[in-house]
Design a protein around this motif. Sequence first.
Motif, PDB file in Angstrom:
ATOM      1  N   SER A 363       0.862  -1.178   0.000  1.00  0.00           N
ATOM      2  CA  SER A 363       0.000   0.000   0.000  1.00  0.00           C
ATOM      3  C   SER A 363       0.899   1.228   0.000  1.00  0.00           C
ATOM      4  CB  SER A 363      -0.931   0.002   1.213  1.00  0.00           C
ATOM      5  OG  SER A 363      -0.194   0.266   2.375  1.00  0.00           O
ATOM      6  N   ARG A 364       0.276   2.390  -0.092  1.00  0.00           N
ATOM      7  CA  ARG A 364       1.053   3.617  -0.203  1.00  0.00           C
ATOM      8  C   ARG A 364       1.904   3.871   1.036  1.00  0.00           C
ATOM      9  NH1 ARG A 364      -1.890   9.361  -1.252  1.00  0.00           N
ATOM     10  NH2 ARG A 364      -0.242  10.645  -0.409  1.00  0.00           N
ATOM     11  N   ALA A 365       1.397   3.471   2.196  1.00  0.00           N
ATOM     12  CA  ALA A 365       2.094   3.810   3.436  1.00  0.00           C
ATOM     13  C   ALA A 365       2.714   2.609   4.122  1.00  0.00           C
ATOM     14  CB  ALA A 365       1.128   4.486   4.404  1.00  0.00           C
ATOM     15  N   ARG A 366       2.533   1.411   3.554  1.00  0.00           N
ATOM     16  CA  ARG A 366       2.968   0.234   4.295  1.00  0.00           C
ATOM     17  C   ARG A 366       3.240  -0.909   3.331  1.00  0.00           C
ATOM     18  NH1 ARG A 366       1.085  -2.512   9.447  1.00  0.00           N
ATOM     19  NH2 ARG A 366       0.604  -4.645   8.842  1.00  0.00           N
ATOM     20  N   ARG A 367       4.297  -1.613   3.611  1.00  0.00           N
ATOM     21  CA  ARG A 367       4.619  -2.824   2.845  1.00  0.00           C
ATOM     22  C   ARG A 367       4.750  -3.950   3.859  1.00  0.00           C
ATOM     23  NH1 ARG A 367       7.684  -3.394  -1.916  1.00  0.00           N
ATOM     24  NH2 ARG A 367       7.887  -5.586  -2.470  1.00  0.00           N
ATOM     25  N   GLN A 368       4.004  -5.021   3.643  1.00  0.00           N
ATOM     26  CA  GLN A 368       4.077  -6.158   4.566  1.00  0.00           C
ATOM     27  C   GLN A 368       4.446  -7.398   3.776  1.00  0.00           C
ATOM     28  OE1 GLN A 368       1.423  -6.801   8.004  1.00  0.00           O
ATOM     29  NE2 GLN A 368       0.710  -8.586   6.883  1.00  0.00           N
ATOM     30  N   VAL A 369       5.484  -8.069   4.237  1.00  0.00           N
ATOM     31  CA  VAL A 369       5.909  -9.315   3.616  1.00  0.00           C
ATOM     32  C   VAL A 369       5.732 -10.409   4.660  1.00  0.00           C
ATOM     33  CG1 VAL A 369       7.735 -10.467   2.328  1.00  0.00           C
ATOM     34  CG2 VAL A 369       7.656  -7.978   2.402  1.00  0.00           C
ATOM     35  N   VAL A 370       4.895 -11.381   4.352  1.00  0.00           N
ATOM     36  CA  VAL A 370       4.633 -12.462   5.304  1.00  0.00           C
ATOM     37  C   VAL A 370       5.331 -13.721   4.793  1.00  0.00           C
ATOM     38  CG1 VAL A 370       2.885 -13.849   6.456  1.00  0.00           C
ATOM     39  CG2 VAL A 370       2.416 -11.463   5.908  1.00  0.00           C
ATOM     40  N   TYR A 371       6.287 -14.201   5.577  1.00  0.00           N
ATOM     41  CA  TYR A 371       7.018 -15.419   5.220  1.00  0.00           C
ATOM     42  C   TYR A 371       6.352 -16.596   5.929  1.00  0.00           C
ATOM     43  CZ  TYR A 371      10.507 -11.900   4.021  1.00  0.00           C
ATOM     44  OH  TYR A 371      11.140 -10.811   3.502  1.00  0.00           O
ATOM     45  N   ASP A 372       6.116 -17.655   5.182  1.00  0.00           N
ATOM     46  CA  ASP A 372       5.559 -18.875   5.758  1.00  0.00           C
ATOM     47  C   ASP A 372       6.738 -19.778   6.093  1.00  0.00           C
ATOM     48  OD1 ASP A 372       3.577 -20.490   6.577  1.00  0.00           O
ATOM     49  OD2 ASP A 372       2.744 -20.943   4.614  1.00  0.00           O
ATOM     50  N   LEU A 373       7.036 -19.919   7.384  1.00  0.00           N
ATOM     51  CA  LEU A 373       8.232 -20.647   7.801  1.00  0.00           C
ATOM     52  C   LEU A 373       7.858 -21.861   8.627  1.00  0.00           C
ATOM     53  CD1 LEU A 373      10.463 -17.705   9.100  1.00  0.00           C
ATOM     54  CD2 LEU A 373      10.445 -18.711   6.821  1.00  0.00           C
ATOM     55  N   ALA A 374       8.610 -22.946   8.440  1.00  0.00           N
ATOM     56  CA  ALA A 374       8.420 -24.133   9.277  1.00  0.00           C
ATOM     57  C   ALA A 374       9.744 -24.442   9.963  1.00  0.00           C
ATOM     58  CB  ALA A 374       7.993 -25.311   8.422  1.00  0.00           C
ATOM     59  N   PRO A 375       9.815 -24.378  11.301  1.00  0.00           N
ATOM     60  CA  PRO A 375      11.064 -24.731  11.986  1.00  0.00           C
ATOM     61  C   PRO A 375      11.360 -26.219  11.798  1.00  0.00           C
ATOM     62  CG  PRO A 375       9.313 -24.275  13.558  1.00  0.00           C
ATOM     63  CD  PRO A 375       8.762 -23.978  12.214  1.00  0.00           C
ATOM     64  N   LEU A 376      12.649 -26.520  11.601  1.00  0.00           N
ATOM     65  CA  LEU A 376      13.019 -27.901  11.280  1.00  0.00           C
ATOM     66  C   LEU A 376      13.214 -28.768  12.515  1.00  0.00           C
ATOM     67  CD1 LEU A 376      15.468 -27.206   8.359  1.00  0.00           C
ATOM     68  CD2 LEU A 376      13.176 -28.116   8.243  1.00  0.00           C
ATOM     69  N   GLY A 377      13.292 -28.186  13.670  1.00  0.00           N
ATOM     70  CA  GLY A 377      13.494 -29.005  14.857  1.00  0.00           C
ATOM     71  C   GLY A 377      13.189 -28.231  16.125  1.00  0.00           C
ATOM     72  N   VAL A 378      13.209 -28.988  17.236  1.00  0.00           N
ATOM     73  CA  VAL A 378      12.874 -28.359  18.524  1.00  0.00           C
ATOM     74  C   VAL A 378      13.997 -27.468  19.031  1.00  0.00           C
ATOM     75  CG1 VAL A 378      11.268 -30.166  19.213  1.00  0.00           C
ATOM     76  CG2 VAL A 378      13.699 -30.414  19.714  1.00  0.00           C
ATOM     77  N   ASP A 379      15.171 -27.553  18.377  1.00  0.00           N
ATOM     78  CA  ASP A 379      16.285 -26.722  18.824  1.00  0.00           C
ATOM     79  C   ASP A 379      16.186 -25.291  18.309  1.00  0.00           C
ATOM     80  OD1 ASP A 379      16.494 -27.763  16.309  1.00  0.00           O
ATOM     81  OD2 ASP A 379      18.692 -27.727  16.292  1.00  0.00           O
ATOM     82  N   VAL A 380      15.185 -25.007  17.487  1.00  0.00           N
ATOM     83  CA  VAL A 380      14.999 -23.626  17.013  1.00  0.00           C
ATOM     84  C   VAL A 380      14.370 -22.814  18.144  1.00  0.00           C
ATOM     85  CG1 VAL A 380      13.766 -22.168  15.366  1.00  0.00           C
ATOM     86  CG2 VAL A 380      14.769 -24.314  14.611  1.00  0.00           C
ATOM     87  N   LYS A 381      15.043 -21.763  18.549  1.00  0.00           N
ATOM     88  CA  LYS A 381      14.602 -20.982  19.710  1.00  0.00           C
ATOM     89  C   LYS A 381      14.077 -19.602  19.348  1.00  0.00           C
ATOM     90  CE  LYS A 381      15.805 -24.256  22.494  1.00  0.00           C
ATOM     91  NZ  LYS A 381      14.717 -25.174  22.899  1.00  0.00           N
ATOM     92  N   GLU A 382      14.382 -19.166  18.151  1.00  0.00           N
ATOM     93  CA  GLU A 382      13.927 -17.811  17.787  1.00  0.00           C
ATOM     94  C   GLU A 382      13.843 -17.663  16.273  1.00  0.00           C
ATOM     95  OE1 GLU A 382      16.923 -15.223  19.400  1.00  0.00           O
ATOM     96  OE2 GLU A 382      18.151 -15.397  17.608  1.00  0.00           O
ATOM     97  N   ALA A 383      12.984 -16.733  15.895  1.00  0.00           N
ATOM     98  CA  ALA A 383      12.952 -16.323  14.491  1.00  0.00           C
ATOM     99  C   ALA A 383      13.973 -15.214  14.359  1.00  0.00           C
ATOM    100  CB  ALA A 383      11.565 -15.826  14.117  1.00  0.00           C
ATOM    101  N   PRO A 384      14.975 -15.395  13.513  1.00  0.00           N
ATOM    102  CA  PRO A 384      16.059 -14.396  13.476  1.00  0.00           C
ATOM    103  C   PRO A 384      15.580 -13.052  12.951  1.00  0.00           C
ATOM    104  CG  PRO A 384      16.299 -15.994  11.708  1.00  0.00           C
ATOM    105  CD  PRO A 384      15.153 -16.466  12.556  1.00  0.00           C
ATOM    106  N   GLY A 385      16.320 -12.021  13.263  1.00  0.00           N
ATOM    107  CA  GLY A 385      16.012 -10.690  12.747  1.00  0.00           C
ATOM    108  C   GLY A 385      16.208 -10.642  11.238  1.00  0.00           C
ATOM    109  N   ILE A 386      15.441  -9.785  10.578  1.00  0.00           N
ATOM    110  CA  ILE A 386      15.514  -9.682   9.116  1.00  0.00           C
ATOM    111  C   ILE A 386      16.229  -8.384   8.765  1.00  0.00           C
ATOM    112  CG2 ILE A 386      14.171  -9.604   6.983  1.00  0.00           C
ATOM    113  CD1 ILE A 386      11.890 -10.934   8.558  1.00  0.00           C
ATOM    114  N   ALA A 387      17.187  -8.502   7.874  1.00  0.00           N
ATOM    115  CA  ALA A 387      17.938  -7.321   7.426  1.00  0.00           C
ATOM    116  C   ALA A 387      17.222  -6.698   6.231  1.00  0.00           C
ATOM    117  CB  ALA A 387      19.357  -7.727   7.047  1.00  0.00           C
ATOM    118  N   PHE A 388      17.005  -5.388   6.284  1.00  0.00           N
ATOM    119  CA  PHE A 388      16.334  -4.687   5.190  1.00  0.00           C
ATOM    120  C   PHE A 388      17.205  -3.517   4.740  1.00  0.00           C
ATOM    121  CE2 PHE A 388      13.346  -1.155   4.070  1.00  0.00           C
ATOM    122  CZ  PHE A 388      13.057  -1.637   2.804  1.00  0.00           C
ATOM    123  N   PRO A 389      17.982  -3.694   3.672  1.00  0.00           N
ATOM    124  CA  PRO A 389      18.817  -2.597   3.179  1.00  0.00           C
ATOM    125  C   PRO A 389      18.002  -1.598   2.388  1.00  0.00           C
ATOM    126  CG  PRO A 389      19.310  -4.661   2.016  1.00  0.00           C
ATOM    127  CD  PRO A 389      18.137  -4.924   2.903  1.00  0.00           C
TER     128      PRO A 389
END
Lengths: 595, 231
Positions: A363-389
């Motif tokens: 939209s004119r004032a907002r861009r939203q990108v929704v990623y559909d992610l599946a963690p591969l194991g129980v050892d995943v503890k966080e969704a990492p930060g996303i870099a936006f250049p």
Amino acid sequence: MKRALLLLFFASAAAAQEVAVLGPDPEVVRLGEEAAVTLVLDGAPEDATLLSVPGVDGLDIVPEAPRRSSFQSLERGRLVRGASVSWRVALVPRRAGEFDVPPFELHAAGRSLRSAPLRLEVLATGAGSGEHAFVEVSAPREEYFVQEPVRLLLRIGVEKGFLEAGLLPLSRLNLDVPVHLRARWLRGLPGAAAIGEEADAAAGGAGKTFAEDGAPVHATRVLEAERDGRSYLVLECERTLLPLRSGDLRLPGPVLGFAYATRFREDLFRGRVPEDARDAVVHGAPLRLCILPLPEEGRPPEWGGAVGRFTARAEADPRRLEAGSSLRLALVIEGEGNLESFEAPGLQGLAGFHVLGKIEEKSRARRQVVYDLAPLGVDVKEAPGIAFPCFDTSPPAGYRVLQTEPIPLEVLPRAGGAGVAAIAGGETARRALPGLDIRALKPIGAAPHERTQAGPSAALFIGALLVPWVLALCVLLLLRRRALQRSDPHAARARRAAAAFLRRVRRPGADVSGAFAEFLAARLKCKAAAVIAPRLGERLEAVGVPAELAARAAALLDGLVAARYGGAEPERGAEAARGLVGELEAAFLSHGSAA
Amino acid sequence: MIELLLALLLGNGPAQAERAYEAGEFAEALALYQAALEEPGAAEGSLLYDMGNCAFRLGRLAEAALFYRRALVRMPRDEDAEHNLRLAERRLGLEAPLGVPLSALAVRATDALAPGLLLALAAALETIGLLGVVFLRRRRAAQLSAALLLLLALAAAGRLAERRWFPGPPEAVVLSAEIALRAEPHAEVPAILRLKAGETVRVLERSDRWSRVLHAHGGGWTESTGLGLVE
């Protein structure tokens, strides 16, 4: 007609390898209106550019962005393909009179081309209305970067008293403020593209309406303002241009047209009728912007073209999930910039996650990108930060990388203990997680068990269903006949006797007379001893045997009996008896069926 | 966009579409599959299934359900399409009924067979049933079984004839988030029933603006734009 003219011009351009000029259309306009010229270059060379626009005093010449098109035509039975590039150029007069427009200069295929000169006639309209209305366009700054959106503010002012007492409605349009803004360049011009037109037009909501290039639009804001001691109703609306190249960006002045009258009379049927209706136009000042290039220095390799002043944040939902199920990680970018045109980060090869895909909302004032992610194991503890250049235009302007905060997650083991180890990291969305996600694409070229035939014909359908019934009916008839035959003991005895006779006479030294007597007894339904009697021929006739055959049978039996008891044996008695039994069987059967 | 133009020019739509899908560009992949579907001789079932996956990934679940249903018309026994359709409907909040009627199961079983195979099966069952009835007259239980086989054969033939010559009203999927069924084809008439995205209806009449539909819970008029025809 217009198409025919275009084709004619295409054809002429193809023949002469020159610039075809369509227009001006119309050749005569009133002040406040505009004419259009279309420059057409056949072949659509890649380097085709409009080098220069001639300057004419009192006439704004506003070219639009080039348009490339391809066409097909049949020539002497052969399909001929062609392409062309064209520019629509608006001619907006600022005064009445005749205008001679010098040739346009173009560059194509490594050489310069010139169009033919043009002439435009402009008729005068009413004067003396300039103090009643104004139109102006402004931008917050004079300098912008390439790809940085320019928010233009359009202001239309109409003196309140003039609006109520003198302004006339525009034909066919029911407007709150009957004025007509002509500024086609707001929809794009060389070096800039219009963006967010729908959003801009809708932003006004319930604001007062006016006309823009023939269509009614809502003002974003409606104000009242004082200017030179006069009270004006001011309509404001915003339009956005996206500069595409560096250099000067010249925006022509907008033109506001309207109709008014100073004297009215009351009519019984038509109400208030103007007596001196006249057209008028008001011109706004042009605007010049400086578009700066984006620097190469410091440009991150993963920069996706974002230019502006942004903020970025991330959201995840759900934050507590089973291994193998998916979560939605949303990157939300807000601010002033080209939110609708840059390429969002892809997250390819995100460690610990299977990237199923992404969905974008712009939209004119907002861009939203929704990623559909599946963690591969129980050892995943966080969704990492996303870099936006992005290229940040706030001073000091330069490339920056915005980083979202990591989001803690709780990944639980899957129910039943099934793991997701089969899904290796970095794989693509082609593979799906079992049971929790959609299954993968079909292999290319595969057409597994696709139903292609429409179905059996009516004849085949009826035939296939009738055949079993016919078959069953035949079987039923056969069985009935056999049952009927079995139900007659005498007939059964006769058949058995005939078979027994044939068996016995085959044996050497057989008692042919006895066997023949038993056969006849079965047919006559009596004991064998009762067969050998004087009136055998008549008895056989009585059961349907022809007289001649009956006589022969009686004679044969007499002969056989006589031979048995020492008389002369008839010549070849066994064979004669066998033949006679055959004839008798046929006679009995025919009699039986006739009966 | 460039990929789409190239695919249209070079006619290699499915491969381009698959690459776009794998790159997460689902809207572009959907457009490429759509273009490939219009090519003569295209594997329609597979392409519609893939389009369903694209729509699913884009979050357009009702549209995905429509594509899967269209794929199932062409590939009646495709487990992948059935699985994905169930998943899309579950995410749309359409819970599958706990028990399926026997008749529905029978219809589903016969519909899963190709018409030629179904006719051959019906003829074979009919032959066995008729011969059983004829030959096994003295064994009551066996004759009853044969008669049941015969009935089964006739039912299968009837279903085939219905599919082939009397297909009935076309099926449609609700694409809008919610549609209202009205007693008359006018927006001012109050709604008598509201249907959610992904639900299926039978379309009895259809014009550009309005459609008369039949749903398990009732029928009425609704705007045509909210529906997608399965066939």
